[in-house]
Design a protein around this motif. Structure first.
Motif, mmCIF file in Angstrom:
data_model
loop_
_atom_site.group_PDB
_atom_site.id
_atom_site.type_symbol
_atom_site.label_atom_id
_atom_site.label_comp_id
_atom_site.label_asym_id
_atom_site.label_seq_id
_atom_site.Cartn_x
_atom_site.Cartn_y
_atom_site.Cartn_z
ATOM 1 N N PRO A 98 44.720 60.276 62.033
ATOM 2 C CA PRO A 98 43.399 59.655 62.198
ATOM 3 C C PRO A 98 42.985 58.809 60.996
ATOM 4 C CG PRO A 98 43.352 61.905 63.003
ATOM 5 C CD PRO A 98 44.692 61.717 62.365
ATOM 6 N N GLY A 99 42.565 57.571 61.259
ATOM 7 C CA GLY A 99 42.084 56.683 60.217
ATOM 8 C C GLY A 99 43.158 55.928 59.465
ATOM 9 N N ARG A 100 44.426 56.246 59.723
ATOM 10 C CA ARG A 100 45.513 55.593 58.966
ATOM 11 C C ARG A 100 45.650 54.128 59.349
ATOM 12 N NH1 ARG A 100 50.851 56.619 56.923
ATOM 13 N NH2 ARG A 100 51.294 54.713 55.713
ATOM 14 N N PHE A 101 45.618 53.834 60.632
ATOM 15 C CA PHE A 101 45.771 52.463 61.109
ATOM 16 C C PHE A 101 44.599 52.111 62.025
ATOM 17 C CE2 PHE A 101 50.120 54.134 60.567
ATOM 18 C CZ PHE A 101 50.558 53.281 59.557
ATOM 19 N N ALA A 102 43.925 51.024 61.696
ATOM 20 C CA ALA A 102 42.781 50.612 62.506
ATOM 21 C C ALA A 102 43.186 49.600 63.567
ATOM 22 C CB ALA A 102 41.695 50.016 61.618
ATOM 23 N N THR A 103 44.155 48.749 63.249
ATOM 24 C CA THR A 103 44.587 47.704 64.170
ATOM 25 C C THR A 103 46.098 47.682 64.249
ATOM 26 O OG1 THR A 103 44.709 46.024 62.440
ATOM 27 C CG2 THR A 103 42.583 46.295 63.570
ATOM 28 N N LEU A 104 46.603 46.964 65.236
ATOM 29 C CA LEU A 104 48.048 46.854 65.400
ATOM 30 C C LEU A 104 48.689 46.149 64.213
ATOM 31 C CD1 LEU A 104 50.311 47.454 67.438
ATOM 32 C CD2 LEU A 104 49.960 45.157 68.361
ATOM 33 N N SER A 105 48.023 45.152 63.681
ATOM 34 C CA SER A 105 48.588 44.388 62.563
ATOM 35 C C SER A 105 48.791 45.249 61.322
ATOM 36 C CB SER A 105 47.693 43.193 62.230
ATOM 37 O OG SER A 105 46.386 43.632 61.866
ATOM 38 N N SER A 106 48.034 46.350 61.212
ATOM 39 C CA SER A 106 48.192 47.218 60.048
ATOM 40 C C SER A 106 49.496 48.012 60.069
ATOM 41 C CB SER A 106 46.998 48.172 59.923
ATOM 42 O OG SER A 106 46.851 48.945 61.100
ATOM 43 N N LEU A 107 50.231 47.924 61.186
ATOM 44 C CA LEU A 107 51.545 48.565 61.254
ATOM 45 C C LEU A 107 52.624 47.739 60.566
ATOM 46 C CD1 LEU A 107 51.896 49.941 64.908
ATOM 47 C CD2 LEU A 107 51.950 51.266 62.790
ATOM 48 N N HIS A 108 52.326 46.517 60.183
ATOM 49 C CA HIS A 108 53.327 45.620 59.606
ATOM 50 C C HIS A 108 54.024 46.283 58.410
ATOM 51 C CE1 HIS A 108 55.087 41.614 59.109
ATOM 52 N NE2 HIS A 108 55.033 41.850 57.807
ATOM 53 N N GLY A 109 55.354 46.324 58.476
ATOM 54 C CA GLY A 109 56.150 46.904 57.391
ATOM 55 C C GLY A 109 56.304 48.410 57.457
ATOM 56 N N MET A 110 55.691 49.054 58.444
ATOM 57 C CA MET A 110 55.742 50.508 58.560
ATOM 58 C C MET A 110 56.910 50.966 59.447
ATOM 59 S SD MET A 110 53.325 51.599 56.689
ATOM 60 C CE MET A 110 52.256 50.605 55.663
ATOM 61 N N PHE A 123 57.666 44.549 72.245
ATOM 62 C CA PHE A 123 56.205 44.424 72.285
ATOM 63 C C PHE A 123 55.670 43.997 70.917
ATOM 64 C CE2 PHE A 123 52.013 46.239 71.496
ATOM 65 C CZ PHE A 123 51.282 45.750 72.570
ATOM 66 N N LEU A 124 56.121 44.649 69.873
ATOM 67 C CA LEU A 124 55.633 44.324 68.531
ATOM 68 C C LEU A 124 56.067 42.925 68.099
ATOM 69 C CD1 LEU A 124 56.229 47.769 66.794
ATOM 70 C CD2 LEU A 124 54.023 46.683 67.233
ATOM 71 N N GLU A 125 57.256 42.522 68.506
ATOM 72 C CA GLU A 125 57.716 41.169 68.167
ATOM 73 C C GLU A 125 56.831 40.121 68.820
ATOM 74 O OE1 GLU A 125 61.747 38.406 68.523
ATOM 75 O OE2 GLU A 125 61.851 40.572 68.894
ATOM 76 N N ARG A 126 56.433 40.375 70.073
ATOM 77 C CA ARG A 126 55.540 39.424 70.755
ATOM 78 C C ARG A 126 54.184 39.350 70.055
ATOM 79 N NH1 ARG A 126 57.703 41.999 75.340
ATOM 80 N NH2 ARG A 126 55.794 43.229 75.615
ATOM 81 N N GLN A 127 53.791 40.461 69.410
ATOM 82 C CA GLN A 127 52.507 40.490 68.701
ATOM 83 C C GLN A 127 52.628 39.988 67.258
ATOM 84 O OE1 GLN A 127 49.757 41.340 70.450
ATOM 85 N NE2 GLN A 127 51.163 41.619 72.200
ATOM 86 N N GLY A 128 53.849 39.654 66.848
ATOM 87 C CA GLY A 128 54.061 39.156 65.492
ATOM 88 C C GLY A 128 53.997 40.230 64.430
ATOM 89 N N VAL A 129 54.270 41.482 64.814
ATOM 90 C CA VAL A 129 54.220 42.603 63.869
ATOM 91 C C VAL A 129 55.636 43.118 63.644
ATOM 92 C CG1 VAL A 129 53.316 44.919 63.410
ATOM 93 C CG2 VAL A 129 51.919 43.251 64.653
#
Length: 279
Positions: A98-110, A123-129
């Motif tokens: 909980p609270g670690r990631f607020a948006t999909l873009s915050s997954l970048h590099g994880m 899916f993530l590639e289509r979102q640019g993440v």
């Protein structure tokens, strides 16, 4: 013979077998059988791991198959979805502490753990993440607690399993999946018949036949309640002031429709199950 791939186990297996039986096909009686020929319907069934079906069908080794949309997309097979079969529904979501990631873009590099690496990666590639996908064969929910991943992507129903592992859902829906009929060559002889039969089973499960008598003066109101798929069937009765009506009604609406019909003057309201249909 039309060669059809069927799940040999898992959540899709039993429902797929039942659906084919309702469609008039003869499947296996011995659960250990790997294939069964149905001479009367000119088909042969092959019982395979659900995850492998899209690969066999996409390669042309088999003509058509029943599998999950998630498994089809994860396989990156050239096979295509040709019919939705309305069972085996599931939803794929991201989850983390909980609270670690607020948006999909915050997954970048994880690191993201999943049993569907191609589906999630695409899916993530289509979102640019860009992430590091950690592939696991089950027990994905434990990946964050055990330090293997920063987040997970998995099937979610109520979310209780994720919460039990201290995770919460975030970000958009990755995929709404269901059982589908797939083929790499949907114009093959026999596929149209199979597709039509399976659609007939879906209609039979979703609708009932409703018969009732109604005074002619109330016919317009009654048929507004039961318009049918195209139009209701109206027949004369011995009493010229009454007519008999038959219409298909959604199964889930049965009792509500009966109540509404009674209120507008209909009587002798009867409901019958549909065992097979061609629409």
């Amino acid at each position: 013979m039309l060669r059809i791939a069927i799940p040999n186990k898992g959540s899709l297996s039993e429902t797929a077998a039942d659906m084919l039986a309702e469609a008039g096909y003869t499947g296996r009686r011995d659960p250990r059988a790997l294939s069964v020929r149905d001479e009367r319907n000119d088909v042969e069934f092959f019982y395979l791991r659900p995850r492998d079906i899209a690969t066999y069908v996409g390669s042309g080794a088999l003509d058509v198959g029943i599998t999950g949309r998630d498994l089809l997309l994860d396989s990156r097979s050239p096979a295509r979805e040709i019919t939705t079969l309305d069972f085996g529904a599931s939803t794929f979501r991201f989850a983390a502490v909980p609270g670690r990631f607020a948006t999909l873009s915050s997954l970048h590099g994880m690191r993201v753990a999943t049993s569907y690496p191609a589906l999630v990666g695409d899916f993530l590639e289509r979102q640019g993440v860009r992430v590091t996908v950690v592939t696991l064969d089950g027990a994905v929910e434990s990946a964050v607690k055990l330090g293997v991943a920063d987040a997970v992507a998995d099937v979610v129903s109520t979310g209780s399993t994720l919460r039990a592992q201290g995770l919460e859902i975030f970000g958009p829906v990755i995929l709404d999946s269901t059982a589908v009929l797939i083929s790499a060559h949907s114009d093959l002889l026999g596929i149209t018949t199979l597709q039509r039969r399976l659609q007939g089973v879906l209609v039979a499960r979703q609708y009932v036949l409703m018969d009732y008598d109604v005074p002619v003066v109330h016919l317009e109101k009654a048929t507004a309640v039961t318009p049918g798929l195209e139009s209701p069937t109206i027949s004369l009765t011995q009493d010229a002031e009454w007519v008999a009506v038959r219409a298909m009604v959604p199964r889930t609406d049965t009792n509500q429709v009966m109540d509404e019909l009674y209120e507008v003057g209909a009587r002798a309201i009867l409901v019958s199950s549909i065992h097979a249909a061609r629409i």
